[in-house]
Design a protein around this motif. Structure first.
Motif, PDB file in Angstrom:
ATOM      1  N   ASN A  25      17.035  76.262 -31.583  1.00 21.32           N
ATOM      2  CA  ASN A  25      16.595  74.881 -31.378  1.00 21.32           C
ATOM      3  C   ASN A  25      17.454  73.895 -32.160  1.00 21.32           C
ATOM      4  O   ASN A  25      17.730  72.797 -31.689  1.00 21.32           O
ATOM      5  CB  ASN A  25      15.134  74.721 -31.790  1.00 21.32           C
ATOM      6  N   GLN A  26      17.817  74.280 -33.385  1.00 22.24           N
ATOM      7  CA  GLN A  26      18.651  73.430 -34.236  1.00 22.24           C
ATOM      8  C   GLN A  26      19.284  74.316 -35.306  1.00 22.24           C
ATOM      9  O   GLN A  26      18.721  75.339 -35.692  1.00 22.24           O
ATOM     10  CB  GLN A  26      17.817  72.334 -34.893  1.00 22.24           C
ATOM     11  N   PRO A  27      20.466  73.940 -35.795  1.00 21.57           N
ATOM     12  CA  PRO A  27      21.097  74.739 -36.857  1.00 21.57           C
ATOM     13  C   PRO A  27      20.174  74.857 -38.062  1.00 21.57           C
ATOM     14  O   PRO A  27      19.443  73.926 -38.406  1.00 21.57           O
ATOM     15  CB  PRO A  27      22.362  73.936 -37.192  1.00 21.57           C
ATOM     16  N   LEU A  28      20.220  76.027 -38.694  1.00 19.28           N
ATOM     17  CA  LEU A  28      19.296  76.338 -39.790  1.00 19.28           C
ATOM     18  C   LEU A  28      20.079  76.532 -41.080  1.00 19.28           C
ATOM     19  O   LEU A  28      21.017  77.325 -41.130  1.00 19.28           O
ATOM     20  CB  LEU A  28      18.529  77.611 -39.436  1.00 19.28           C
ATOM     21  N   MET A  29      19.698  75.782 -42.118  1.00 18.44           N
ATOM     22  CA  MET A  29      20.292  75.949 -43.439  1.00 18.44           C
ATOM     23  C   MET A  29      19.221  76.587 -44.336  1.00 18.44           C
ATOM     24  O   MET A  29      18.186  75.984 -44.612  1.00 18.44           O
ATOM     25  CB  MET A  29      20.720  74.592 -44.025  1.00 18.44           C
ATOM     26  N   ASN A  67      26.316  85.775 -35.298  1.00 17.58           N
ATOM     27  CA  ASN A  67      26.421  84.977 -34.066  1.00 17.58           C
ATOM     28  C   ASN A  67      25.277  83.985 -33.939  1.00 17.58           C
ATOM     29  O   ASN A  67      24.882  83.618 -32.833  1.00 17.58           O
ATOM     30  CB  ASN A  67      26.463  85.902 -32.845  1.00 17.58           C
ATOM     31  N   ALA A  68      24.737  83.557 -35.083  1.00 14.89           N
ATOM     32  CA  ALA A  68      23.618  82.617 -35.080  1.00 14.89           C
ATOM     33  C   ALA A  68      24.022  81.313 -35.763  1.00 14.89           C
ATOM     34  O   ALA A  68      24.948  81.283 -36.574  1.00 14.89           O
ATOM     35  CB  ALA A  68      22.412  83.227 -35.810  1.00 14.89           C
ATOM     36  N   LYS A  69      23.321  80.256 -35.425  1.00 12.36           N
ATOM     37  CA  LYS A  69      23.579  78.954 -36.055  1.00 12.36           C
ATOM     38  C   LYS A  69      22.807  78.873 -37.368  1.00 12.36           C
ATOM     39  O   LYS A  69      21.873  78.083 -37.532  1.00 12.36           O
ATOM     40  CB  LYS A  69      23.185  77.830 -35.116  1.00 12.36           C
TER      41      LYS A  69
END
Length: 967
Positions: free
Chosen positions: A287-291, A317-319
């Protein structure tokens, strides 16, 4: 007041929520709703004192600040909080503010910019709070910020990254991540977790912190509210993740009703729990990049480390951008070889950067150059140490700040400690007595502490307490960080807490830990399970042996339920140390029994049933159960001792234990007790080769196999039916054996316990071995091995691997079979398993012979025959195997002696299946040595005894040979 605008708004938000709830209650009662309007303005407050008739002074605020606040209140809509422009400037970021635009306010000539407060903003951490007061200049980290920026770009593009910031205390690990987040968090979902100094003893502590943030769970939420938040978030995120909820509920301690995971193997439960959290984070990153930020890894527990390892293996391979920091000498990880890992080593600031930072603190006056040089030399460029030395010099009067910093005392006369610990200690000593006392108390409470807990422990008037907390904040010892339910504080740095804690006298330290524990109990009556490790820590440090044992017991059991074996072992062992300080009593024995039982269960998982430590723990739990007088509990613990002894292959002792268990069961009288007792008698008789007695004991046990207590013992039903199956086959009743193995498979398939399933498949494979069906043995052993590896049952996995090796050897892959059997035997040896060792070594000898290694096979079979002379059930097969091997090298007479010994032993055991197998081997030898009549007579006699199982390999071989001898 301008010093505390945030506190005013936090209080307003809490008040607003409480009044809303109360207003709803009034409405349901048919009464008028409450109108809530709050106006806040910030500025200098002027008060007017009034002396009352009683001589007391009262104070009334007057002036522009309070007038504007009052006007703002009148224009606020019902249920809202509005603030002025002055307040917005001080509170922006801490709260979500909705601009309402310029508003005409009575008594003010010009329109006033007004904002509505709609909730808490993103600022939370100590560095974020410190930023509100003004952080020292961030210098010398351009290279590191560039590396972080590059990793962020990669992660946003779907190439997940890990960045580890490694540095000694005070060098700026947290500041680096703070500055990076402040500049780059737009467009990211940021999840943060921090560790505490005693975190190694608290399983999943940072992970729970992260989950609470993700699901927006607060300390005020009850279990139902928490379940609703988890359910809503998971279903909204992806309905396919519904299967994660039982694991999340169990971890968060919010299971409703019976726990569906209660019977699951602990290792599997842990693995699936960690996988559930990982899946949620990875799905969220779509859904959105995760920090994801984990701070202070040098304090994390084993479970959090396992989660980080799992996440690190899955984000290529994930954001996802995983940011961590730690101290190099206190922590290490295994991610260095990953192509998407970046290591940042932060060194103290160089001379140029340190000078730049000090110029921001002190100014650029040439008169201060010697002072800067001294600070850099003493602190070696450590930013935190530089800040502390600066603060110490201000407090000590060496320097003064009045617009600009000036040197007040000659440096030669100033007493400046040589180390940062000395600087901190000197600063603490200069505090007023009450502030120093409070600071020392806070160090005992912990690194972070809510205001409610401080009040409960300190027990001072609210005004005095808040004044002292403000002083400690102004001195930069602690920072304030808001939450919806309470105000929380945190030490500026771990070293501050450490130095202050060490300055507390031991006796007072113990008293404060005791008071903190008591306060936690009072404050968290309805959520005590979330604070077990904390309570164990405080009561342990407070030398309250009774309470320490209580909470270590509960914390150990909680850790075991979460599959946190290292923590469960440590807490159980610590509890057992503390229990020695308690006086003898039934209550003490009951506590020790709980602790020892937890420890035994942990050690059996970690070391195996036969491990010496595990055996010692189950024996101690048995002794305590006997002392308690609870006979059913004694039977269960006696069974655990019996099982551990059997695993080690000690059949003499297991026989004595089985007799003792039967005697206790007869006194106790429950179906569970009789089921366990007759089960042990059957297994002992079977392994000793007394098949008739084993069958009789199974007949007695079969009436109790459905008892709930018996079925709840992992593997008990499968073992009972499986042993009965082998016994029926040995006695020559192949159809009865098949009926029993079908019951094993059906029970294992329906059982909710994965141990029953894996053990059932192993028993099925062993049954196929007995009937010489290698294809069936291969299928069942393969399934058993897969389940064992998935669910974390290493011992059953090793047993299944050995059976799989036998099957592969029989099917023409002898070399592979030898390798598999050796692997299985090595695992068994490591776990101390000697149960049925004769049979497993015979597997190896057979496979070696099929691989053409006759000499190796002869050595192995000799080892098998000497491994455990008490294990008679496997001896006829081993003797028969040795006879076949001797024939291959031309030793006819010794081979004949082996076959005849095997027949005699099988006849003594009344084991017709073994007798048939050995007689068939001997008949072939007699045929080949011109004694056909003798061969036909003896083979016909045993063959004609059988009335069933004519489709089995052994009876088919015997029939073929008998037909040949008859013609």
């Amino acid at each position: 007041h301008e010093d505390h605008p945030q506190r005013a708004l936090w209080a307003a938000l809490r008040m607003q929520e409480e009044l809303r709830c109360y207003g709803s209650k009034l409405q349901t009662e048919g009464r008028a709703p409450i109108e809530i309007r709050v106006g806040v303005n910030t500025g200098e407050v002027v008060v007017r004192s009034i002396t009352t008739g009683t001589g007391q002074a009262e104070y009334t605020p007057i002036g522009h600040t309070t007038n504007l606040a009052s006007r703002l209140q009148s224009i606020a809509r019902t249920g809202s909080i509005v603030v002025s422009e002055a307040t917005r400037k001080l509170c922006e970021g801490y709260f979500v503010l909705k601009p309402l635009g310029p508003t005409k306010v009575k008594g003010i000539s010009e329109p006033v910019n007004v904002c509505e407060v709609t909730g808490l903003g993103p600022l939370r951490t100590r560095l974020q709070r410190a930023a509100g007061r003004g952080l020292t200049k961030f210098v010398g980290r351009e290279r590191e910020m560039e590396a972080l920026g590059h990793a962020a770009e990669q992660a946003k593009a779907g190439h997940g990254q890990i960045v580890g910031a490694m540095a000694e205390a005070g060098v700026g690990k947290s500041r680096l991540l703070f500055e990076f987040k402040a500049k780059n968090q737009s467009g990211w979902m940021v999840l943060e977790a921090v560790s505490v100094s005693h975190g190694k003893a608290s399983a999943y502590l940072p992970v729970l912190d992260l989950l609470h943030t993700y699901f927006k769970i607060t300390s005020d939420d009850d279990a139902r509210t928490r379940r609703e938040k988890v359910n809503g978030r998971v279903v909204t995120l992806d309905p396919a993740l519904e299967d994660t909820r039982p694991y999340l509920f169990a971890l968060l301690g919010i299971v409703e009703g019976e726990d569906p995971l209660a019977q699951m193997d602990a290792q599997v439960k842990k693995r699936r729990t960690l996988d559930a959290i990982k899946r949620i984070l990875l799905r969220e990153s779509l859904n959105q990049p995760l920090m994801v930020v984990f701070e202070d890894l040098h304090w994390i527990d084993e479970q959090t480390q396992e989660f980080l390892n799992l996440l690190a293996d899955s984000l290529a391979n994930a954001k996802v951008l995983l940011l961590v920091n730690y101290r190099p000498d206190e922590y290490s990880h295994q991610w260095g070889s990953k192509t998407y890992y970046t290591q940042l080593r932060l060194d103290p600031l160089g001379t140029e950067s340190a000078d730049e930072m000090l110029s921001a603190l002190l100014g650029d006056s040439p008169d201060l150059a010697p002072l800067k040089k001294l600070i850099i030399e003493r602190t070696e460029g450590n930013p935190f140490f530089m800040e502390e030395m600066y603060q110490a010099m201000l407090e000590d009067g060496v320097i003064a700040r009045n617009g600009a910093v000036k040197l007040v005392k000659p440096l030669q006369s100033a007493r400046i400690p040589a180390t940062v610990q000395g600087v901190l200690a000197a600063r603490i000593d200069r505090l007023p007595a009450d502030a120093k006392d409070l600071l020392q108390t806070l160090t005992v409470i912990g690194r972070e502490f809510p205001l409610s807990l401080i009040r409960a422990v300190v027990q001072k008037p609210a005004d005095n307490l808040e004044r002292m907390l403000d002083d400690l904040q102004l001195g930069e010892f602690i920072y304030e960080q808001p939450t919806v339910g309470d105000t929380e504080y945190i030490f500026k740095h771990a070293l501050t807490q450490e130095v202050a804690y060490n300055s507390v006298l031991m006796e007072r330290r113990q008293q404060l830990h005791e008071r903190t524990g008591a306060a936690l109990e009072t404050l968290h009556t309805n959520s005590i399970e979330e604070h077990l490790a904390e309570l164990a820590h405080h009561y342990g440090r407070g030398a309250n042996a009774g309470k320490a044992v209580e909470y270590l017991t509960r914390a150990g059991q909680q850790a075991l339920n979460r599959s946190a074996y290292v923590e469960a072992q440590a807490q159980s062992q610590q509890g057992l140390e503390w229990i020695k300080r308690l006086p003898e009593s039934p209550e003490r024995d009951a506590r020790e029994l709980e602790l020892t039982s937890t420890l035994a269960e942990v050690l059996m998982v970690m070391r195996g049933w036969a491990a010496l430590e595990a055996h010692a723990a189950v024996e101690r739990s048995r002794d305590l159960a006997e002392k308690s007088g609870n006979l059913l509990q004694l039977v269960v613990k006696e069974f655990a001792v019996w099982r551990s002894t059997l695993a080690a292959g000690d059949l003499s002792t297991t026989g004595l234990l089985a007799d003792r268990l039967l005697e206790v069961a007869q006194r106790e009288g429950s179906p569970t007790s009789f089921g366990l007792a007759y089960h042990t008698q059957m297994v002992v008789s079977f392994n000793r080769g007394d098949m008739v007695s084993a069958e009789a004991h199974f007949a007695r046990a079969s009436g109790f196999l459905d008892a709930d207590g018996f079925r709840q013992v992992p593997g008990a039903v499968v073992d009972a039916l499986g042993t009965a199956c082998f016994c029926a086959w040995a006695l020559g009743h192949a159809d009865k054996a098949r009926e029993r193995i079908h019951r094993v498979i059906a029970f294992a398939r329906d059982s909710k316990n994965p141990y029953d399933l894996v053990f059932g498949r192993f028993v099925e494979s062993f049954s196929s071995f007995h009937q010489r069906e290698p294809q069936g043995a291969e299928v069942a052993a393969t399934q058993a091995l897969a389940i064992a590896e998935e669910h974390g049952f290493p011992v059953v996995g090793d047993l299944s691997r050995a059976l799989l090796g036998w099957a592969r050897a029989q099917l023409g892959r002898a070399g592979e079979g030898v390798t598999l059997i050796r692997q299985g035997l090595a695992g068994m040896a490591e776990a101390g398993i000697r149960y049925r060792i004769t049979a497993f070594l015979t597997f190896l000898a057979v496979a070696q012979a099929l691989d053409g290694k006759i000499d190796d096979a002869l050595i192995t079979i000799e080892e098998a025959l000497q491994a455990n002379p008490e294990e008679l059930v496997s001896r006829p097969d081993a003797l028969n195997c040795r006879g076949e091997l001797r024939l291959k090298i031309g030793q006819t007479a010794p081979a004949e002696a082996d076959f005849r010994e095997a027949i005699a032993l099988a006849q003594k055991m009344q084991a017709k299946a073994f007798e048939l197998r050995a007689t068939t081997s001997l008949a072939r030898l007699l045929r080949d040595t011109n004694r056909r009549s003798e061969a036909r007579t003896m083979l016909a006699e045993i063959y004609n005894w059988f009335t069933e199982g004519f489709d089995t390999a052994d009876l088919k071989d015997a029939k073929t040979l008998l037909d040949e001898l008859s013609h």
